[in-house]
Design a protein around this motif. Structure first.
Motif, PDB file in Angstrom:
ATOM      1  N   MET A  21       0.843  -1.202   0.000  1.00 26.94           N
ATOM      2  CA  MET A  21       0.000   0.000   0.000  1.00 26.94           C
ATOM      3  C   MET A  21       0.878   1.253   0.000  1.00 26.94           C
ATOM      4  O   MET A  21       0.836   2.087   0.910  1.00 26.94           O
ATOM      5  N   GLU A  22       1.684   1.375  -1.057  1.00 30.86           N
ATOM      6  CA  GLU A  22       2.611   2.497  -1.151  1.00 30.86           C
ATOM      7  C   GLU A  22       1.893   3.838  -1.139  1.00 30.86           C
ATOM      8  O   GLU A  22       2.356   4.805  -0.530  1.00 30.86           O
ATOM      9  N   LYS A  23       0.758   3.901  -1.837  1.00 26.81           N
ATOM     10  CA  LYS A  23       0.037   5.174  -1.922  1.00 26.81           C
ATOM     11  C   LYS A  23      -0.545   5.585  -0.576  1.00 26.81           C
ATOM     12  O   LYS A  23      -0.694   6.775  -0.290  1.00 26.81           O
ATOM     13  N   LEU A  24      -0.884   4.598   0.249  1.00 28.68           N
ATOM     14  CA  LEU A  24      -1.395   4.921   1.584  1.00 28.68           C
ATOM     15  C   LEU A  24      -0.272   5.478   2.457  1.00 28.68           C
ATOM     16  O   LEU A  24      -0.473   6.448   3.196  1.00 28.68           O
ATOM     17  N   ILE A  25       0.915   4.888   2.359  1.00 25.81           N
ATOM     18  CA  ILE A  25       2.066   5.400   3.115  1.00 25.81           C
ATOM     19  C   ILE A  25       2.388   6.828   2.660  1.00 25.81           C
ATOM     20  O   ILE A  25       2.627   7.727   3.472  1.00 25.81           O
ATOM     21  N   GLU A  26       2.365   7.012   1.342  1.00 26.70           N
ATOM     22  CA  GLU A  26       2.591   8.335   0.753  1.00 26.70           C
ATOM     23  C   GLU A  26       1.571   9.342   1.289  1.00 26.70           C
ATOM     24  O   GLU A  26       1.908  10.472   1.659  1.00 26.70           O
ATOM     25  N   THR A  27       0.290   8.900   1.347  1.00 26.06           N
ATOM     26  CA  THR A  27      -0.791   9.775   1.815  1.00 26.06           C
ATOM     27  C   THR A  27      -0.616  10.126   3.287  1.00 26.06           C
ATOM     28  O   THR A  27      -0.853  11.275   3.696  1.00 26.06           O
ATOM     29  N   LEU A  28      -0.201   9.163   4.102  1.00 31.00           N
ATOM     30  CA  LEU A  28       0.056   9.422   5.524  1.00 31.00           C
ATOM     31  C   LEU A  28       1.132  10.500   5.673  1.00 31.00           C
ATOM     32  O   LEU A  28       0.971  11.448   6.459  1.00 31.00           O
ATOM     33  N   ASN A  29       2.204  10.352   4.929  1.00 28.83           N
ATOM     34  CA  ASN A  29       3.304  11.319   5.019  1.00 28.83           C
ATOM     35  C   ASN A  29       2.839  12.724   4.644  1.00 28.83           C
ATOM     36  O   ASN A  29       3.143  13.703   5.330  1.00 28.83           O
ATOM     37  N   GLU A  30       2.075  12.809   3.548  1.00 27.51           N
ATOM     38  CA  GLU A  30       1.627  14.120   3.063  1.00 27.51           C
ATOM     39  C   GLU A  30       0.560  14.727   3.973  1.00 27.51           C
ATOM     40  O   GLU A  30       0.564  15.934   4.227  1.00 27.51           O
ATOM     41  N   THR A  31      -0.369  13.889   4.464  1.00 32.64           N
ATOM     42  CA  THR A  31      -1.483  14.395   5.279  1.00 32.64           C
ATOM     43  C   THR A  31      -0.982  14.952   6.608  1.00 32.64           C
ATOM     44  O   THR A  31      -1.477  15.989   7.080  1.00 32.64           O
ATOM     45  N   PHE A  32      -0.013  14.259   7.205  1.00 34.62           N
ATOM     46  CA  PHE A  32       0.423  14.664   8.546  1.00 34.62           C
ATOM     47  C   PHE A  32       1.790  15.356   8.549  1.00 34.62           C
ATOM     48  O   PHE A  32       2.352  15.633   9.609  1.00 34.62           O
ATOM     49  N   GLY A  33       2.324  15.651   7.336  1.00 41.54           N
ATOM     50  CA  GLY A  33       3.531  16.457   7.213  1.00 41.54           C
ATOM     51  C   GLY A  33       4.748  15.867   7.885  1.00 41.54           C
ATOM     52  O   GLY A  33       5.553  16.586   8.494  1.00 41.54           O
ATOM     53  N   LYS A  34       4.900  14.566   7.778  1.00 37.74           N
ATOM     54  CA  LYS A  34       6.009  13.900   8.439  1.00 37.74           C
ATOM     55  C   LYS A  34       6.350  12.624   7.669  1.00 37.74           C
ATOM     56  O   LYS A  34       5.460  12.001   7.094  1.00 37.74           O
ATOM     57  N   THR A  35       7.605  12.240   7.637  1.00 39.38           N
ATOM     58  CA  THR A  35       7.990  10.988   6.973  1.00 39.38           C
ATOM     59  C   THR A  35       8.048   9.879   8.016  1.00 39.38           C
ATOM     60  O   THR A  35       8.849   9.924   8.954  1.00 39.38           O
ATOM     61  N   PHE A  36       7.158   8.908   7.857  1.00 40.97           N
ATOM     62  CA  PHE A  36       7.092   7.800   8.819  1.00 40.97           C
ATOM     63  C   PHE A  36       7.946   6.636   8.318  1.00 40.97           C
ATOM     64  O   PHE A  36       7.980   6.344   7.127  1.00 40.97           O
ATOM     65  N   GLU A  37       8.658   6.004   9.230  1.00 39.00           N
ATOM     66  CA  GLU A  37       9.507   4.872   8.861  1.00 39.00           C
ATOM     67  C   GLU A  37       8.663   3.605   8.768  1.00 39.00           C
ATOM     68  O   GLU A  37       8.730   2.711   9.617  1.00 39.00           O
ATOM     69  N   ILE A  38       7.847   3.564   7.714  1.00 40.44           N
ATOM     70  CA  ILE A  38       6.958   2.422   7.485  1.00 40.44           C
ATOM     71  C   ILE A  38       7.215   1.911   6.074  1.00 40.44           C
ATOM     72  O   ILE A  38       7.171   2.658   5.103  1.00 40.44           O
ATOM     73  N   ASN A  39       7.511   0.627   5.947  1.00 41.75           N
ATOM     74  CA  ASN A  39       7.721   0.024   4.628  1.00 41.75           C
ATOM     75  C   ASN A  39       6.495  -0.737   4.135  1.00 41.75           C
ATOM     76  O   ASN A  39       6.348  -0.981   2.940  1.00 41.75           O
ATOM     77  N   HIS A  40       5.625  -1.108   5.088  1.00 42.04           N
ATOM     78  CA  HIS A  40       4.473  -1.933   4.710  1.00 42.04           C
ATOM     79  C   HIS A  40       3.315  -1.669   5.663  1.00 42.04           C
ATOM     80  O   HIS A  40       3.514  -1.536   6.869  1.00 42.04           O
TER      81      HIS A  40
END
Length: 424
Positions: free
Chosen positions: A1-20
């Motif tokens: 779910m790459e797009k969901l990880i991408e969306t999390l980063n953009e929505t909350f303005g932070k890069t999360f260390e999540i690969n999956h």
């Protein structure tokens, strides 16, 4: 779910260390490794538990967790979920079909999903997750390769349908009918129509599918489905059988396993949409045959030798009468007993609506009726008919069935708060 990880980063303005990410959850009991948990309502009480289970990230509105790098603290976790879902949806190529209406939303959703699944990868709202919490949660369940999302949209107050449409980013819209549901809040059908029809503002008219015989919906521009000759898709030769309903739509014959004129209409809406999306008649019939219907929608159950028809998920005057009419029209060798219970959210005229249902029931050839609930009890004061029996509890009904009606075919119909399924 790459797009969901991408969306999390953009929505909350932070890069999360999540690969999956395995999935998004709002129920702590269902959390597994690598899940994202959104703590709504009392979910904040289970944050440590879900982290111990291996959740990759938690979103909550409890400031006590602000120093934990696996927890995003927001002002309002429900609004955060809505925003996340809206942003995620915008990254997907999935086509979204939004379904609203006073009755029949869930069954129509199930049928559309079944029809589309004969050709496409489709996902649908689970159960009746159709409100400001359930809809964004459903959007967050979509995978990047899902071609269609079939999304139910419920409402009880003004202004809710536009919010849901904006989160879901709908491509197609369905309105099943305009009835008397939620009159406690919406006051009259005019207001219900005004709110439900807001869906039209989010899609081109050629992508709107509506029941054209409805006096309100007939005013709208779109694909109209119904029995009247003015409709774009015309239903003919409607027949009730022990297998379900047989009918033709624009002179092509179909069979659907659920009985009832209302289910014939629901199936016809799904067929019309399927045809518009390029499915063949054969693919559509295959889809109709494989529909997985949400329980308690005219569901046939045999328990301890007694034949029940459980149509008791919810109720309004329109759906009560439709259920009774269908039950009346199906041919059985046995006698028929209808158990009808209170309807909720009917507003100031609730007793009048209950009287109307009893009036209609007595026009049918159903052998006997058992009534349950305080509203039915008040409405019953206006009647003196030996076919009408009032019971004070479900236990009393069970005893009466075992004593007198074990050989009857038994219909259960009433609002969900009655828990009529406990009788079975």
């Amino acid at each position: 779910m790459e797009k969901l990880i991408e969306t999390l980063n953009e929505t909350f303005g932070k890069t999360f260390e999540i690969n999956h990410i395995s999935k998004v959850e709002i129920d702590s009991r269902k959390i597994g490794k690598d899940d994202v948990f959104i703590a709504i309502n009392n979910g904040k009480n289970y944050i440590q538990e879900v982290l111990d289970k291996g959740a990759s990230l938690v979103i909550c509105d409890d400031s006590h967790w602000k120093n934990n790098n696996k927890v995003i603290v927001v002002e309002d976790s429900i609004k955060a979920m809505q925003l996340l879902a809206k942003n995620y949806r915008q990254k997907l190529n999935t086509k979204i079909i939004g379904i609203t209406g006073s009755e029949g939303k869930t069954t129509t959703k199930d049928i559309i999903h079944g029809v589309l699944s004969s050709k496409y990868k489709a996902k649908k709202t689970l159960g009746n997750y159709n409100n400001h919490i359930g809809l964004p949660f459903t959007i967050l369940q979509l995978k990047e390769d899902d071609e269609f999302g079939v999304i139910e949209m419920g409402m009880s107050h003004k202004g809710e349908i536009p919010i849901l449409c904006e989160i879901a980013g709908i491509d197609y819209g369905v309105i099943t009918n305009i009835g008397d549901s939620h009159l406690e809040f919406m006051i009259n059908r005019d207001n219900v129509f005004e709110e439900k029809s807001q869906i039209k503002n989010y899609i081109p008219k050629e992508n709107l599918f509506i029941f054209g015989d409805d006096v309100y919906l007939s005013k709208l521009l779109g694909n109209k489905i119904g029995f009247n000759s003015e409709n774009n898709f015309i239903i003919n030769n409607y027949t009730e059988t022990s297998e379900g309903v047989k009918f033709s739509l624009n002179n092509e014959n179909y069979l659907f396993k659920l009985n009832g004129k209302h289910n014939c209409i629901n199936a016809s809406i799904a067929i019309s949409l399927g045809l518009s999306l390029g499915l063949s008649k054969e693919e559509i019939q295959t889809g109709l045959d494989s529909v997985q219907v949400t329980p308690m929608r005219f569901e046939k159950i045999v328990k301890n030798g007694i034949f029940y028809i459980n149509d008791a998920y919810n109720a309004s005057p329109v759906s009560m009468k439709a259920s009774l009419e269908t039950f009346n029209n199906i041919k059985f060798d046995n006698k028929k007993l209808a158990i009808i219970a209170d309807m909720g959210e009917m507003g100031a005229d609730e007793i009048k609506y209950h009287k109307d249902v009893i009036d209609f029931a007595l026009t049918t050839e159903i052998d006997n009726f058992i009534l349950l609930g305080e509203r039915m009890k008040k409405a019953l004061e206006n009647f003196n008919d030996e076919r009408l029996i009032f019971c004070n509890s479900k236990e009393e009904i069970k005893e009466l069935i075992n004593k007198k009606y074990k050989d009857n075919i038994i219909l259960l119909k009433g609002s969900n708060f009655n828990h009529l399924w406990e009788i079975i």
